[in-house]
Design an enzyme around this catalytic site. Structure first.
Site, PDB file in Angstrom:
ATOM      1  N   SER A 144      32.678  37.203  31.531  1.00  0.00           N
ATOM      2  CA  SER A 144      33.441  38.131  30.705  1.00  0.00           C
ATOM      3  C   SER A 144      32.547  38.804  29.658  1.00  0.00           C
ATOM      4  CB  SER A 144      34.626  37.404  30.069  1.00  0.00           C
ATOM      5  OG  SER A 144      35.566  38.324  29.566  1.00  0.00           O
TER       6      SER A 144
ATOM      7  N   HIS B  65      40.023  36.335  36.635  1.00  0.00           N
ATOM      8  CA  HIS B  65      39.030  36.681  35.618  1.00  0.00           C
ATOM      9  C   HIS B  65      38.134  35.467  35.405  1.00  0.00           C
ATOM     10  CE1 HIS B  65      37.425  39.010  32.303  1.00  0.00           C
ATOM     11  NE2 HIS B  65      37.539  37.966  31.500  1.00  0.00           N
TER      12      HIS B  65
ATOM     13  N   ASP C 298      40.986  42.859  38.037  1.00  0.00           N
ATOM     14  CA  ASP C 298      40.607  41.922  36.986  1.00  0.00           C
ATOM     15  C   ASP C 298      41.792  41.638  36.066  1.00  0.00           C
ATOM     16  OD1 ASP C 298      39.533  41.432  34.076  1.00  0.00           O
ATOM     17  OD2 ASP C 298      37.897  40.872  35.417  1.00  0.00           O
TER      18      ASP C 298
END
Length: 428
Positions: free
Chosen positions: A198, A361, A294
């Protein structure tokens, strides 16, 4: 919490071999930590066979100004390699959103994302950090390091707000951490992989060539960005949520001076915080791992509550079975935008790609999505196998899943929700 974890794991996705398990773990909201994410819960939980690794604060970091938002020293967790992997290293940069103004950064410095005072004293190493060959076949016996994230600008800021005592020192944290790890033996690495999830996945893009430059030419160095492909996409109201957010981060934290000049010489600094404007110019081999839909970007960038004040997207956002045709097309357009963003990048033989049709994610940190019997697959290969094939030059990896038929997928998982609902009520 056990019920919540079951619910998370019940959000499945389609791959080329059918339904496979995925995760729907969100990071904290863009600027604030309003709840403990599933990723964090997984990282701090300890089971019977867990590998819990202690926190190490970097000595001397404070004297170099390499500090978290509140001025405390940064830290990392390291588990030594062994056997054939004793001289190989995986450096994994932690994620956790950003802060883009004084208010959100002041809040952040009272959390583990802005102060080492609040960091967990030990973390569970799973996925790409696991020390078990059956869980992490490519890198299980390497030196594995998780670098804690406490600056709020993807390890890229440089500045100080005296009035609020906020230290924007992400770039210094990066440099001090690398210096520390080099002194711990990384300078002798035969192979090294810089990864991140991330906001950490974005940081692995920013620092990829810097990482390569730390080593002699004889060291094989590559980079992996997991869920770091943040797009400058239009939200459902026509605005650009993430661009507005990034503009605040870049301006407040003095990020511009640390962005690649190859980009800033041609584009505005905020555009150069978006990875699709950077990846094609990175010289070091890189692997992009991302979900086509995502989950964090869908929730926080594409359909934030501020862009849907009348709740027109609420039912679709909560349950994809309730999406109408135009909403499904919106998700598919987002997937197409992601593929277009990596088109030039993917043409290089040295680069790797794994984009699966999941609402997920961060897939490298969690065991169910990294490597298990029923992990998400593209072309019958799990993420861990695909990354290893690419890193060890066994074969090129350009794995792009077919587009997800959202209506079909959600109808298929409807029975899963019912199953877990009955489990919760004690009917199973």
């Amino acid at each position: 919490m056990k019920w919540y974890l079951l619910w998370v794991l019940s959000l499945w996705c389609v791959s080329l071999i059918g339904l496979s398990r995925s995760e729907y773990g969100f990071e904290e909201p863009i600027a604030e930590e309003s709840f403990l994410s599933y990723l964090d819960e997984e990282a701090v939980s300890s089971g019977a066979n867990s590998l819990m690794v202690p926190l190490t604060l970097i000595p001397g970091a404070v004297s170099k100004g390499a500090v978290c938002l509140d001025g405390t020293p940064p830290g990392y967790h390291m588990h030594r390699g062994f056997g054939s992997g004793a001289n190989n290293w995986v450096i994994h940069l932690e994620g956790g959103g950003w802060c883009n103004n004084i208010r959100t950064c002041v809040f952040r410095k009272t959390t583990r994302r802005g102060s080492s005072k609040f960091m967990e004293k030990q973390l569970n190493f799973t996925g790409i950090l696991s020390n078990k060959p059956e869980e992490n076949p490519g890198f299980y016996n390497w030196n594995r390091v998780r670098v804690r994230y406490c600056d709020g600008a993807s390890f890229a800021g440089e500045g100080y707000d005296e009035a609020n005592q906020l230290y924007f020192r992400g770039q210094r944290i990066w440099s001090a951490t690398m210096e520390e790890l080099m002194s711990k033996g990384m300078r002798n690495a035969n192979q090294a992989l810089l990864s991140g999830c991330s906001a950490g996945g974005l940081a692995s893009i920013f620092h990829c060539d810097e990482f390569k430059a730390l080593f002699p030419g004889t060291t094989e160095v590559k980079c992996l960005s997991d869920a770091g492909l943040f797009l400058d996409a239009t939200n459902v109201a026509g605005g650009r949520t993430l661009r507005e957010m990034y503009e605040g981060v870049v301006t407040l934290q003095g990020v511009q001076k640390n962005l690649p000049s190859s980009c800033t010489s041609q584009k505005d600094p905020t555009s150069c915080f978006f990875p699709h404007n950077l990846v094609s110019n990175i010289k070091t081999p890189m692997f992009l791992l991302n979900a086509a839909y995502d989950a964090w970007q869908v929730d926080q960038s594409l359909i934030p509550s501020i862009a849907d004040p009348h709740g027109l997207w609420h039912d679709c956002k909560v349950d994809r079975r309730h999406c109408n045709a135009s909403q499904i097309k919106y998700f598919q357009d987002f997937r197409n935008q992601m593929l277009n963003a990596v088109e030039v990048f993917s043409q290089s033989n040295r680069n790797g790609l794994f984009i699966n049709s999941c609402f997920a994610h961060c897939q490298s940190e969690m065991q169910p999505t990294w490597y298990e019997n029923d992990s998400p697959r593209v072309g019958n290969k799990a993420v861990a196998v695909s990354v290893a094939d690419w890193f060890f030059d066994r074969k090129p990896v350009k794995a792009i899943d077919c587009p997800d038929n959202l209506i079909t997928v959600e109808a298929s998982i409807a029975s899963i929700f019912i199953l877990f609902h009955d489990f919760k009520l004690g009917k199973l």
